[in-house]
Every structure is written in C-alpha cells, then in structure tokens.
Design a protein around this motif. Structure first.
Motif, short mmCIF file in Angstrom:
data_model
loop_
_atom_site.label_atom_id
_atom_site.label_comp_id
_atom_site.label_asym_id
_atom_site.label_seq_id
_atom_site.Cartn_x
_atom_site.Cartn_y
_atom_site.Cartn_z
N THR A 5 0.84 -1.18 0.00
CA THR A 5 0.00 0.00 0.00
C THR A 5 0.88 1.24 0.00
OG1 THR A 5 -0.07 -0.09 2.41
CG2 THR A 5 -1.86 -1.17 1.24
N GLU A 6 0.29 2.36 -0.35
CA GLU A 6 1.05 3.61 -0.34
C GLU A 6 1.14 4.13 1.08
OE1 GLU A 6 0.91 8.13 -2.20
OE2 GLU A 6 -0.41 6.58 -3.00
N LEU A 7 2.33 4.27 1.59
CA LEU A 7 2.52 4.73 2.96
C LEU A 7 2.39 6.24 3.03
CD1 LEU A 7 5.58 2.47 3.86
CD2 LEU A 7 3.21 2.13 4.54
N LYS A 8 1.70 6.71 4.05
CA LYS A 8 1.48 8.14 4.18
C LYS A 8 2.07 8.63 5.50
CE LYS A 8 -2.72 8.18 1.36
NZ LYS A 8 -4.17 8.51 1.31
N GLY A 9 2.82 9.70 5.42
CA GLY A 9 3.42 10.28 6.62
C GLY A 9 3.44 11.79 6.49
N SER A 10 3.99 12.44 7.50
CA SER A 10 4.06 13.89 7.55
C SER A 10 5.44 14.36 7.11
CB SER A 10 3.76 14.37 8.97
OG SER A 10 4.13 15.71 9.14
N GLN A 11 5.49 15.17 6.04
CA GLN A 11 6.77 15.72 5.60
C GLN A 11 7.37 16.62 6.68
OE1 GLN A 11 8.17 15.08 2.40
NE2 GLN A 11 6.56 13.53 2.33
N PHE A 12 6.51 17.32 7.43
CA PHE A 12 6.99 18.18 8.51
C PHE A 12 7.69 17.34 9.58
CE2 PHE A 12 6.22 20.20 12.69
CZ PHE A 12 6.95 21.37 12.50
N THR A 239 10.45 3.02 3.20
CA THR A 239 11.80 3.54 2.96
C THR A 239 12.29 4.24 4.23
OG1 THR A 239 11.02 5.69 2.18
CG2 THR A 239 11.24 3.94 0.53
N PHE A 240 13.54 4.62 4.24
CA PHE A 240 14.08 5.36 5.38
C PHE A 240 13.31 6.67 5.57
CE2 PHE A 240 17.14 8.50 7.09
CZ PHE A 240 17.40 7.90 8.31
N TRP A 241 12.99 7.35 4.46
CA TRP A 241 12.25 8.61 4.55
C TRP A 241 10.82 8.38 5.05
CZ3 TRP A 241 13.00 13.37 5.46
CH2 TRP A 241 12.03 14.33 5.18
N ASP A 242 10.20 7.27 4.64
CA ASP A 242 8.87 6.93 5.17
C ASP A 242 8.93 6.85 6.69
OD1 ASP A 242 7.59 6.70 2.68
OD2 ASP A 242 8.15 4.59 2.47
N MET A 243 9.97 6.20 7.20
CA MET A 243 10.12 6.08 8.65
C MET A 243 10.29 7.45 9.29
SD MET A 243 13.01 4.04 10.91
CE MET A 243 14.24 5.34 10.76
N MET A 244 11.13 8.29 8.70
CA MET A 244 11.37 9.62 9.25
C MET A 244 10.09 10.44 9.29
SD MET A 244 14.62 9.67 10.00
CE MET A 244 15.34 11.30 9.98
N CYS A 245 9.20 10.19 8.34
CA CYS A 245 7.93 10.95 8.25
C CYS A 245 6.83 10.33 9.11
CB CYS A 245 7.46 11.02 6.81
SG CYS A 245 8.51 12.02 5.74
N ALA A 247 5.52 7.27 8.72
CA ALA A 247 4.63 6.37 7.98
C ALA A 247 4.88 4.90 8.32
CB ALA A 247 4.81 6.59 6.48
N PHE A 248 5.95 4.63 9.03
CA PHE A 248 6.26 3.28 9.47
C PHE A 248 5.52 3.03 10.78
CE2 PHE A 248 9.72 0.81 11.91
CZ PHE A 248 9.15 -0.41 11.61
N LYS A 249 4.42 2.26 10.71
CA LYS A 249 3.54 2.12 11.86
C LYS A 249 3.46 0.71 12.42
CE LYS A 249 2.04 6.35 12.36
NZ LYS A 249 2.44 7.11 13.58
N ARG A 250 3.68 -0.31 11.58
CA ARG A 250 3.54 -1.68 12.07
C ARG A 250 4.68 -2.55 11.53
NH1 ARG A 250 -2.17 -4.27 10.87
NH2 ARG A 250 -1.74 -3.52 8.75
N CYS A 251 5.12 -3.47 12.38
CA CYS A 251 6.18 -4.39 11.96
C CYS A 251 5.98 -5.74 12.64
CB CYS A 251 7.56 -3.83 12.31
SG CYS A 251 8.92 -4.84 11.70
N VAL A 252 6.09 -6.79 11.86
CA VAL A 252 5.97 -8.16 12.37
C VAL A 252 7.33 -8.83 12.27
CG1 VAL A 252 4.80 -10.38 12.09
CG2 VAL A 252 3.57 -8.25 11.58
N VAL A 253 7.76 -9.46 13.35
CA VAL A 253 9.07 -10.12 13.38
C VAL A 253 8.91 -11.51 13.97
CG1 VAL A 253 11.46 -10.00 14.14
CG2 VAL A 253 10.20 -7.88 13.74
N ARG A 254 9.50 -12.48 13.28
CA ARG A 254 9.53 -13.85 13.79
C ARG A 254 10.98 -14.30 13.90
NH1 ARG A 254 5.37 -12.35 15.04
NH2 ARG A 254 3.29 -13.02 14.36
N VAL A 255 11.34 -14.85 15.05
CA VAL A 255 12.72 -15.25 15.32
C VAL A 255 12.78 -16.74 15.60
CG1 VAL A 255 14.77 -14.82 16.72
CG2 VAL A 255 13.13 -12.96 16.32
N GLN A 256 13.74 -17.42 14.97
CA GLN A 256 13.94 -18.84 15.21
C GLN A 256 15.42 -19.12 15.40
OE1 GLN A 256 12.10 -20.12 11.49
NE2 GLN A 256 10.42 -21.06 12.61
#
Length: 303
Positions: A5-12, A239-245, A247-256
């Motif tokens: 999906t298109e990630l949306k964040g705040s440029q500010f 992307t890194f910029w998505d995170m900075m804005c 837009a990075f809201k959810r992350c799933v991690v599985r460790v084995q």
C-alpha cells in the motif's frame, strides 16, 4: 505477493526527525572522535581494553536516542515472536531478509542492549559517511568490497578477496562476545532485482552463503546457533524517509534459533565442493522456510 500500500506520513515530521537525528549524531560524534583519536594513539592491546569499550558505549547511547524516537514519536506497533535467547556474554550469528534501511532499526529494536552491540557487514563505500562511517570502523564492523563481474574479468587475482576480508574481520570477534549480523541476500529486495535474478522465491532474493560460511569458520564453535529473523511489513515496505515521516507504523518479526551443523565450523568452504554444497543446501532450506513464512504472514494480514 500482495501489492504494498502507499505509505502516508508527515513531511513536517520528516524534517523534524532529520534535524533530531542530525543533532543527536553531531553531539555524540564529538565524544566519538575524541576516543577514536585516543584509540589511534594507544597501542592496540591497551586501546582494546580502554578506548574500545567507551566507543561501544557512545554508539549504544546514540542508538538508544534513535530507538526512543521510534517508540515514542512514531509509536510503531510491534508484533514480535520467538525472541528467547538473549544475553551479553554469548556470541550471536544473526541472519535476516533485507527489504529496506528500516530493517537495521528493526534489528536494533530487537537486540539493542540485550545482546552485544550488533555488527553488520557494511559495503566499503559506506565507510566514508561522516561520523557514522568512522563509528562503524571504530566498532570493527566488517567492511565488504564487492567487485563486479566486469572488474574481476580484468583483475582475476582479486577473486575471493572479499571473502578473505570477511574472514579477517570476523577473527577479531573471537576475543569478546559479539553479535554478527548478515543479510544473506546481500542487497535490499526490489521487484526489479527479483525479476533480474529469476529468484525461485516469491518474497526473497537468492541467498549468498559465502559470507555466512566464512563467519562460521572464522569463529569456529563460538556460535551455538544461527538466529534466523524474518521481518514483515504489513502496510508495505517503508523507505528510510517513510520512517522519518512517521509512515512506518507496524512491523511483524519472527525469530527462530537453528542449530549450525558442527562440520561447518571446520574445513575449507571455498575449496571443498562437498562442504560448499552442504552449506548452500542448508541455506536454501532456511530460505524456503522463510519464504513460506512470509507467504503465511501476507495471507494473515491481507486475506
């Protein structure tokens, strides 16, 4: 494979985050350079016991500030399962799929201050980044020099040099507990790279077993297991910029944790065809399971 999906964040927020990251880096960079100079002036053995631990502590505090920002400003929702084996007095060989620069921050979220400071395999070109590149050097991150096929055709004597550098870097880690992080794909996933490789995996690029094999051989029996991390972004790969804005809201991690066959720590991966095939078959099986896990997570979040 589900379309992201298109990630949306705040440029500010992106601008504010960039300034905060810059100020955090510059502030700790002053202390970092002080102890880097001290490390250069002191004999190697003395520097290892005095300057190196302080440099590691500075890097840890710098990362702590970034993780605070991710958790309290971006307020990322984490779904983490399987993170069981932790401790600062053990050696870790960690492998993960690679989709974005954000992966690095995800891995620090998992392991920061819970295991020895993560040491990534870094492209040689990145060593020239101001402050951060010098920090990686001072922290003994293993730098990798990748030669193109065209370059190797003209300079065949350079073949295998990157693996030798990997082994030499890893040998330094035998003296103190270390967490070595390796992205088996060697580069970030994109659909274009996937198509160009004709990768047999739906969600992954082809794995490169050489770096992992050399790390295992360099550190012998120090690693009790391979820590296999699967990173999945339900809302699309940020992307890194998505995170900075923000837009990075959810992350799933599985460790084995997966046992490393004892014979992998011995022998000669580069010159023993049977050992090379055994390692590559083992890595392929890990990658097949990871690809299936990604498919199941995709179905879970988008069915």
């Amino acid at each position: 494979m589900t379309k992201p999906t298109e990630l949306k964040g705040s440029q500010f927020l992106g601008v504010i985050s960039s300034l905060a990251l810059l100020l955090n880096t510059l502030f700790w960079g002053v202390f970092l350079y002080t102890f880097i100079i001290l490390r250069l002036l002191l004999p190697a053995r003395i520097a290892e016991k005095t300057a190196n631990p302080v440099i590691t502590s500075i890097a840890s505090v710098w990362l702590g500030g970034i993780m605070w920002w991710i958790n309290h400003i971006y307020k990322v929702q984490w779904d983490i399962d399987g993170l069981n084996r932790l401790g600062k007095k053990d050696w870790y060989l960690i492998n993960a799929n690679h989709q974005s620069w954000v992966d690095i921050f995800v891995l620090y979220k998992l392991y920061h201050r819970k295991v020895p400071l993560l040491k990534f395999f870094i492209k040689k070109e990145l060593s020239y980044i101001p402050i951060v590149g010098q920090a990686w050097w001072a922290l003994d991150f293993p730098f990798m020099r990748r030669y193109s096929k065209e370059f190797l055709a003209k300079h065949p004597e350079k073949a295998g040099d990157d693996m030798k550098e990997t082994q030499k870097a890893c040998e330094k880690f035998s003296r103190v507990p270390t967490a070595v992080m390796n992205f088996l794909e060697g580069t970030r996933f994109t659909q274009a790279k996937h198509d160009q490789q004709q990768s047999p995996f739906a969600y992954l690029l082809k794995p490169k077993a050489g770096g992992l094999a050399f790390a295992i051989q360099a550190l012998g029996d120090k690693f009790s297991a391979l820590t296999n991390v699967t990173i999945y972004y339900p809302d699309g790969i940020p992307t890194f910029w998505d995170m900075m804005c923000g837009a990075f809201k959810r992350c799933v991690v599985r460790v084995q944790e997966q046992a490393i066959p004892a014979e992998f720590a011995h022998g000669d991966y580069q010159n023993d065809p049977q050992l090379k095939k055994a390692v590559q078959d083992w890595v392929t099986e890990i990658w097949e399971n990871k690809d299936q896990q990604m498919a199941e997570l995709d179905k879970q979040y988008h069915s």
